[in-house]
Design an enzyme around this catalytic site. Structure first.
Site, PDB file in Angstrom:
ATOM      1  N   TYR A  39       0.822  -1.210   0.000  1.00  0.00           N
ATOM      2  CA  TYR A  39       0.000   0.000   0.000  1.00  0.00           C
ATOM      3  C   TYR A  39       0.860   1.267   0.000  1.00  0.00           C
ATOM      4  O   TYR A  39       0.434   2.314  -0.481  1.00  0.00           O
ATOM      5  CB  TYR A  39      -0.908   0.036   1.235  1.00  0.00           C
ATOM      6  N   LYS A  95       2.837 -15.164   2.114  1.00  0.00           N
ATOM      7  CA  LYS A  95       3.176 -15.924   0.910  1.00  0.00           C
ATOM      8  C   LYS A  95       4.690 -16.179   0.920  1.00  0.00           C
ATOM      9  O   LYS A  95       5.415 -15.781  -0.001  1.00  0.00           O
ATOM     10  CB  LYS A  95       2.736 -15.174  -0.346  1.00  0.00           C
ATOM     11  N   ASP A 141      -3.228 -17.814   0.438  1.00  0.00           N
ATOM     12  CA  ASP A 141      -4.261 -18.387  -0.445  1.00  0.00           C
ATOM     13  C   ASP A 141      -4.962 -19.557   0.243  1.00  0.00           C
ATOM     14  O   ASP A 141      -6.184 -19.696   0.180  1.00  0.00           O
ATOM     15  CB  ASP A 141      -3.670 -18.795  -1.806  1.00  0.00           C
ATOM     16  N   ASP A 161      -6.534  -6.935   3.733  1.00  0.00           N
ATOM     17  CA  ASP A 161      -7.641  -6.269   3.050  1.00  0.00           C
ATOM     18  C   ASP A 161      -8.586  -7.320   2.483  1.00  0.00           C
ATOM     19  O   ASP A 161      -9.810  -7.246   2.658  1.00  0.00           O
ATOM     20  CB  ASP A 161      -7.078  -5.375   1.932  1.00  0.00           C
ATOM     21  N   ASP A 208     -12.378  -8.909   4.167  1.00  0.00           N
ATOM     22  CA  ASP A 208     -13.655  -8.856   3.442  1.00  0.00           C
ATOM     23  C   ASP A 208     -14.282 -10.246   3.374  1.00  0.00           C
ATOM     24  O   ASP A 208     -15.491 -10.410   3.514  1.00  0.00           O
ATOM     25  CB  ASP A 208     -13.449  -8.345   1.999  1.00  0.00           C
TER      26      ASP A 208
HETATM   27  C1  IPM Z   1     -10.523  -1.136   3.565  1.00  0.00           C
HETATM   28  C2  IPM Z   1     -10.740  -0.510   2.221  1.00  0.00           C
HETATM   29  C3  IPM Z   1      -9.580   0.426   1.937  1.00  0.00           C
HETATM   30  C4  IPM Z   1      -8.328  -0.405   1.813  1.00  0.00           C
HETATM   31  C5  IPM Z   1      -9.762   1.356   0.723  1.00  0.00           C
HETATM   32  C6  IPM Z   1     -11.047   2.159   0.828  1.00  0.00           C
HETATM   33  C7  IPM Z   1      -8.581   2.255   0.524  1.00  0.00           C
HETATM   34  O1  IPM Z   1     -10.897  -1.480   1.253  1.00  0.00           O
HETATM   35  O2  IPM Z   1     -10.434  -0.395   4.565  1.00  0.00           O
HETATM   36  O3  IPM Z   1     -10.445  -2.365   3.626  1.00  0.00           O
HETATM   37  O4  IPM Z   1      -8.031  -0.963   0.749  1.00  0.00           O
HETATM   38  O5  IPM Z   1      -7.613  -0.532   2.804  1.00  0.00           O
HETATM   39 MG    MG Z   2     -10.984  -3.460   1.998  1.00  0.00          MG
END
Ligand code: IPM
Ligand code: MG
Length: 370
Positions: free
Chosen positions: A143, A194, A227, A251, A255
């Site tokens: 990042y 990884k 993975d 990230d 999710d």
């Molecule tokens: C998160 C989001 C952010 C990230 C974006 C909005 C920059 O996806 O907080 O997970 O990738 O970290």
């Molecule tokens: Mg995210």
């Protein structure tokens, strides 16, 4: 009570302001019924800041964030700003907050509320009782690594470059947070990397193991390729307690873990910096859901993730464990009572708006303390 804690609210874009309104309702309730008050101030971030101040976060706002006891953020981004150059996009406001506040540890719990086990796309028997804590490194890795950019090569082709980079210190400080959390939970940490492909992954694995052997032998540590971890999360998520991983894998995995619970709209997060000599840590709390521009302004958003983020703030920044417990119990009770916003709607339940959900929470709290 001692000096009031300062809370800096950045509601942001899309559904951010709507869900924040319900946090204000809760803050007002705490003041009225619990005699707990905060010094609340507000600022702009993301698209809202671009419109009003010409940048996704102003220096002035940054200064206030750095000076506050905690920041509570709604969400940033929306289609309106999709075509802006990279450095001017709403998301840069959030990334600047994370970087300049040095919020290296991102805590993302994935908890299945009993009455929502049916809402998961996985079978209820696979996810009921699920309680995972993902600890994502938040200020390093690909990042922020340099070199980065898009360049044009002599032959006219273009080349995009990002750099995955971690130092021992960056790895160890986030691993320490994960181990300390595990000590207060089931005592297990799984580190995802990884190491089979990336040198930064080899270092990650070695440093996590080293810290474990030096200081956390009471915690059970395992390593997994990221993975495989993604696969195991849908195969048998309950095998996990704390997962620690880098910025990019975190990230993605967070999710995925969020979806196991049935709704992204339910999940809070905390981003913490290092404690200073007085034990004070900079911190930012935000729901994991984004700005959801498609449903913004229609009263459809689920305010519970933002409310639970505020509860995390009470727990981790303000030392108000009891109030945090109370709010979390009230959320469970509201869900048990059958109220649902659109994102978690199930057959036979009562579909309610953002506001009605927020009101139900405070009336449940009323009943709980009486
Ligand atoms: C998160 C989001 C952010 C990230 C974006 C909005 C920059 O996806 O907080 O997970 O990738 O970290
Ligand atoms: Mg995210």
């Amino acid at each position: 009570m001692s000096e009031k804690k300062s809370l800096f609210v950045l509601a942001g874009d899309g559904i951010g302001p709507e869900v924040m309104t319900e946090v204000y309702r809760l803050i007002e309730w705490l003041e009225r019924r619990r005699d707990i008050s905060f010094e609340v101030s507000e600022g702009l971030v993301g698209g809202a800041a671009i419109e009003a101040e010409g940048a996704p976060i102003s220096d002035e706002t940054m200064k206030k964030a750095l000076a506050s006891d905690a920041v509570l953020l709604g969400a940033v981004g929306g289609p309106k700003w999709d075509d802006l150059p990279f450095e001017q996009k709403p998301e840069r406001g959030l990334l600047r907050l994370r970087k300049e506040m040095k919020l290296f540890a991102n805590l993302r719990p994935a908890v299945v509320f009993p009455s929502l086990a049916e809402a998961s796309t996985l079978k209820p028997e696979g996810v009921s009782g699920l309680d995972i804590m993902i600890v994502r490194e938040l200020t390093g890795g690909v990042y922020f690594g340099t070199p980065r950019g898009i360049e044009t090569l002599p032959n006219g082709e273009r080349r995009g470059v990002n750099t995955q980079v971690y130092t021992t210190g960056e790895i160890q400080r986030v691993a320490r947070v994960a181990f300390e959390l595990a000590q207060k939970r089931s005592g297990r940490v799984c580190s995802a990397d990884k190491a089979n492909v990336m040198e930064s992954g080899v270092l990650w694995r070695e440093e996590v193991q080293r810290l474990h052997d030096e200081a956390f032998t009471d915690v059970e540590l395992s390593h997994m390729y990221a993975d495989n971890c993604a696969m195991q999360l849908v195969r048998n998520p309950r095998q996990f307690d704390v997962i620690v991983t880098d910025n990019l894998f975190g990230d993605i995995l967070s999710d995925e873990a969020a979806m196991l619970t049935g709704s992204l709209g339910m999940l809070p997060s905390a981003s913490l910096g290092a404690a200073d000599e007085n034990g004070r840590r900079l911190a930012l709390y935000e729901p994991v859901h984004g700005s959801a521009p498609d449903i913004a302004g229609r009263g459809l958003a689920n305010p519970l993730a933002c409310i639970l983020s505020f509860a995390m703030c009470l727990r981790y920044s303000f030392d108000m464990t009891e109030v945090a417990d109370l709010i979390e119990a009230a959320v469970t009770e509201v869900l048990d009572g059958g109220l649902r916003t659109a994102d978690i709607m199930q057959d036979g339940k009562a579909r309610v708006s953002t506001r009605v959900m927020g009101e139900a929470l405070t009336s449940t709290l009323n009943n709980m303390i009486n």
